[in-house]
Design an enzyme around this catalytic site. Sequence first.
Site, mmCIF file in Angstrom:
data_model
loop_
_atom_site.group_PDB
_atom_site.id
_atom_site.type_symbol
_atom_site.label_atom_id
_atom_site.label_comp_id
_atom_site.label_asym_id
_atom_site.label_seq_id
_atom_site.Cartn_x
_atom_site.Cartn_y
_atom_site.Cartn_z
ATOM 1 N N LYS A 107 65.778 8.951 61.761
ATOM 2 C CA LYS A 107 66.079 9.614 60.873
ATOM 3 C C LYS A 107 66.176 9.276 59.240
ATOM 4 O O LYS A 107 66.080 9.978 58.408
ATOM 5 C CB LYS A 107 67.302 10.692 61.205
ATOM 6 C CG LYS A 107 68.560 9.751 61.264
ATOM 7 C CD LYS A 107 69.216 10.045 62.626
ATOM 8 C CE LYS A 107 68.738 9.450 63.892
ATOM 9 N NZ LYS A 107 69.547 9.671 65.178
ATOM 10 N N GLU A 131 60.813 14.700 66.498
ATOM 11 C CA GLU A 131 61.593 15.619 67.241
ATOM 12 C C GLU A 131 63.014 14.645 67.545
ATOM 13 O O GLU A 131 63.909 15.535 67.367
ATOM 14 C CB GLU A 131 61.053 16.038 68.667
ATOM 15 C CG GLU A 131 61.728 17.130 69.229
ATOM 16 C CD GLU A 131 61.980 18.579 68.214
ATOM 17 O OE1 GLU A 131 63.230 18.567 67.979
ATOM 18 O OE2 GLU A 131 61.249 19.297 68.284
ATOM 19 N N VAL A 134 66.395 14.340 65.232
ATOM 20 C CA VAL A 134 67.668 15.663 64.795
ATOM 21 C C VAL A 134 68.087 15.988 66.168
ATOM 22 O O VAL A 134 67.237 16.485 66.779
ATOM 23 C CB VAL A 134 66.861 16.620 63.910
ATOM 24 C CG1 VAL A 134 67.847 17.383 63.437
ATOM 25 C CG2 VAL A 134 66.199 16.101 62.771
ATOM 26 N N GLY A 136 69.171 14.926 68.848
ATOM 27 C CA GLY A 136 69.130 14.447 70.187
ATOM 28 C C GLY A 136 67.930 15.376 71.096
ATOM 29 O O GLY A 136 66.677 15.518 70.690
ATOM 30 N N ILE A 138 67.893 18.478 71.873
ATOM 31 C CA ILE A 138 67.670 20.054 71.424
ATOM 32 C C ILE A 138 66.346 19.905 70.629
ATOM 33 O O ILE A 138 66.038 19.233 69.718
ATOM 34 C CB ILE A 138 68.712 20.402 70.314
ATOM 35 C CG1 ILE A 138 70.178 20.227 70.943
ATOM 36 C CG2 ILE A 138 68.419 21.738 70.006
ATOM 37 C CD1 ILE A 138 71.155 20.769 70.035
ATOM 38 N N GLY A 189 81.999 2.744 72.395
ATOM 39 C CA GLY A 189 80.649 2.517 71.731
ATOM 40 C C GLY A 189 79.821 3.571 71.277
ATOM 41 O O GLY A 189 78.589 3.801 70.980
ATOM 42 N N GLU A 192 78.079 3.730 65.108
ATOM 43 C CA GLU A 192 76.907 3.094 64.684
ATOM 44 C C GLU A 192 77.565 1.750 64.336
ATOM 45 O O GLU A 192 78.805 1.554 63.945
ATOM 46 C CB GLU A 192 76.042 3.704 63.260
ATOM 47 C CG GLU A 192 75.637 4.918 63.721
ATOM 48 C CD GLU A 192 74.191 5.087 64.062
ATOM 49 O OE1 GLU A 192 73.625 3.861 64.189
ATOM 50 O OE2 GLU A 192 73.717 5.996 64.507
ATOM 51 N N ASP A 203 74.433 10.058 58.715
ATOM 52 C CA ASP A 203 73.578 10.132 59.678
ATOM 53 C C ASP A 203 73.260 11.564 59.834
ATOM 54 O O ASP A 203 72.172 12.029 59.867
ATOM 55 C CB ASP A 203 74.169 9.551 61.018
ATOM 56 C CG ASP A 203 73.424 10.139 62.271
ATOM 57 O OD1 ASP A 203 72.273 9.727 62.669
ATOM 58 O OD2 ASP A 203 73.887 11.124 62.757
ATOM 59 N N LYS A 207 69.505 14.057 59.065
ATOM 60 C CA LYS A 207 69.072 15.182 59.714
ATOM 61 C C LYS A 207 69.048 16.403 59.197
ATOM 62 O O LYS A 207 68.042 17.225 59.247
ATOM 63 C CB LYS A 207 69.828 15.271 61.033
ATOM 64 C CG LYS A 207 70.103 14.027 61.763
ATOM 65 C CD LYS A 207 71.076 13.929 62.858
ATOM 66 C CE LYS A 207 71.163 12.711 63.620
ATOM 67 N NZ LYS A 207 72.331 12.561 64.542
#
Lengths: 428, 428
Positions: A107, A131, A134, A136, A138, A189, A192, A203, A207
């Site tokens: 992204k 795809e 953006v 994950g 979906i 975790g 980022e 982030d 998107k």
Amino acid sequence: MTDPLRLGIAGLGTVGTGVVKIVQRQAALLQARSGRAVQISAVSARTRDKDRGVRLGGYAWEDDPVALATRDDVDVFVELMGGSDGPAKAATEAALAAGKDVVTANKAMLAVHGQALAETAEAAGQVLRFEAAVAGGIPVVKALTEGLAGNEITRVMGVMNGTCNYILTRMEATGQGYNALFEEADKLGYLEADPNLDVGGIDAGHKLALLASIAFGTQVSFDNVQLEGIQRIEIADIEQARDMGYRIKLLGVAQMTGRGLEQRMQPCLVPADSPLGQLEGGTNMVVLEGDSVEQIVLRGPGAGEGPTASAVMSDVMDIARGIRLATFGQPAAGLQPATPANSAVPAPYYIRTQLFDKPGALAKVATALGESGVSIDRMRQYGHDEPTAPVLFVTHKTTKEALDAAMDGMAQCDVVDGTPVAIRIEAV
Amino acid sequence: MTDPLRLGIAGLGTVGTGVVKIVQRQAALLQARSGRAVQISAVSARTRDKDRGVRLGGYAWEDDPVALATRDDVDVFVELMGGSDGPAKAATEAALAAGKDVVTANKAMLAVHGQALAETAEAAGQVLRFEAAVAGGIPVVKALTEGLAGNEITRVMGVMNGTCNYILTRMEATGQGYNALFEEADKLGYLEADPNLDVGGIDAGHKLALLASIAFGTQVSFDNVQLEGIQRIEIADIEQARDMGYRIKLLGVAQMTGRGLEQRMQPCLVPADSPLGQLEGGTNMVVLEGDSVEQIVLRGPGAGEGPTASAVMSDVMDIARGIRLATFGQPAAGLQPATPANSAVPAPYYIRTQLFDKPGALAKVATALGESGVSIDRMRQYGHDEPTAPVLFVTHKTTKEALDAAMDGMAQCDVVDGTPVAIRIEAV
């Protein structure tokens, strides 16, 4: 018999490993559905000697992703390294120059260089698809580009950073403050390497900018996304918003207005009983609105090995099936630069302030609001032990300019303790 | 300049009129996105002289849909007449024979003749697409066929009949019984001419069978959908399910099991706080589960002019863009007949019964359950004025066979008044 489709995969982190697993585990299914075998020719990653829990022995290894991207036995370059510039961009450009199609989950790269890369790809007759970049798992790029292709899109909204939604919903569930939950997310975790990409909204802003380009036929314009992270959200806001029937989400909103393209990624209040308001934890949700379809809502995992690899494979399978779409749904060379809206569409706002408990305090604050043209829909004053009382307002729809003026006016009242907080309420 | 894509539209009811409006209103957008003009050459409907609120003057008129389907100036035959046989099927076959692509919203036709029509289309090199046949404006056919193409699908679920969901949620909201809400839905025009298509679950069963074919690579098999409508749902069930944390939905479930393909369309209890449980009114929702993507949830309007026309245009735009997919996602000639599962996957059940208020009554019923191997998770007896007490059970997971035996056993107890009610609880 059609020739196999041969992949070169650069980047063997979570997503890359997930893609390798799907190609291995579902070989028969992929062939049945696309009419051709989907194979991996070569892979590349920073570290070769590392147990990734997956067989790589049958694939050629390249230390250099550019070399991988240009191999004769690669039809599709699958870029899963990340980073807006550097090796990811160099290898993507090399792949396109060498006549390869490109599938990427990157992204950041597309938000910054998407227009140039799409033009390069389309001039060369190659496809560049994203795809997995953006939301994950979906399939929202496909839903927007193809599923709603007959619609004039009126608004795109989304909760597209699972880490932020995790922190916000955990704040509500545990009553702990932002800092404690930030640390919890870090330990798990979920953050980022640069946490500001998550909690600063960058982030999710990347998107949003990509979806806005498809939705409104404009060049990707990440610089014009108004960004605000979740760092300033206090537990008091979460609890009191809830008390008024709202929940706080880091919500992206893109809409074309008479004043230009509005792109905002900021904490917003949404009704607690709406699909967005009901969204818990790391799950993502995108709301697409069009003149014909009205509203559709897509919900699913926003990250993780399987879901993100599923999205990568959606693009790979499109290519295997001969589906060749322009990166942003129409030829990149024809996309116009977006004129950024210079102000946000009017909305109601939530205002939280602390008032010194003395006669006339509320009147002074209400006057400050009124003088700026901001009218009050609902007000609530809470019981208190401290010398100041928490007071909440929900305003009627107002412009951001009037709201800012009202906030300045309130801050100058000698009855207000500290700085009042204002959060937009988005109609969803 | 690419040639325009020329449509022939048969059926000018709600959906057909909606398609005409989109083609007229969004001509520039459709051309920008597909690279070619999308035009209407001719239309057909049962009645010519009727004000549909839309300009039809520029289009040729055909009384006979077969004549429309085979016109030289038609590239895509858009079938919006409905009905599993008769003119819709005749015109679709004629269109395919004449080398036209076909876009249809006709779930009944495809549920019965989909396999044969898809084989005919694919043998002729034509496409036959049906996004609008399932879940209105939600692009679920595309999401499943393309977006999740890398997944082995594990389960497909959905609330796909808005009228049934309207009746069920209105029963809950108003406390009125099924018959009153059936009449309300009828007055609002929500019911098909044959209401059993809606409340008997047939319409939703058609949709489930189509999704199952794509999901599991099997021939459409509507005859093997276990169908049960909402007619027997009583207000007591809705209220008491709610009291136990559930809501009742007409839920379609398709999954491939070791015993074959299970396809059920029946009232089920789902957790009240799940996305399916939160679904109100006429909105549709489809849940897709795959080995990689885990779960995605799609929500949107299941009917209406704009949303359904949006879905039709998704297929039209695919064709305009050169996207040519097999009807069910892989070549129809290779689809295998589905082996129907001879029993449902075990699940917990909700049981409601009325017990005569005398010593040992509960023990007798509990014994009947136990003797059939059905164990009780939760039990609740309500206060009562009548001579019988309402008693609810939630069982642990059990087979349908054991449940049926237990229900027989309970019915034979002399302490049970009337026939006990059992409803499956679906894990969502």
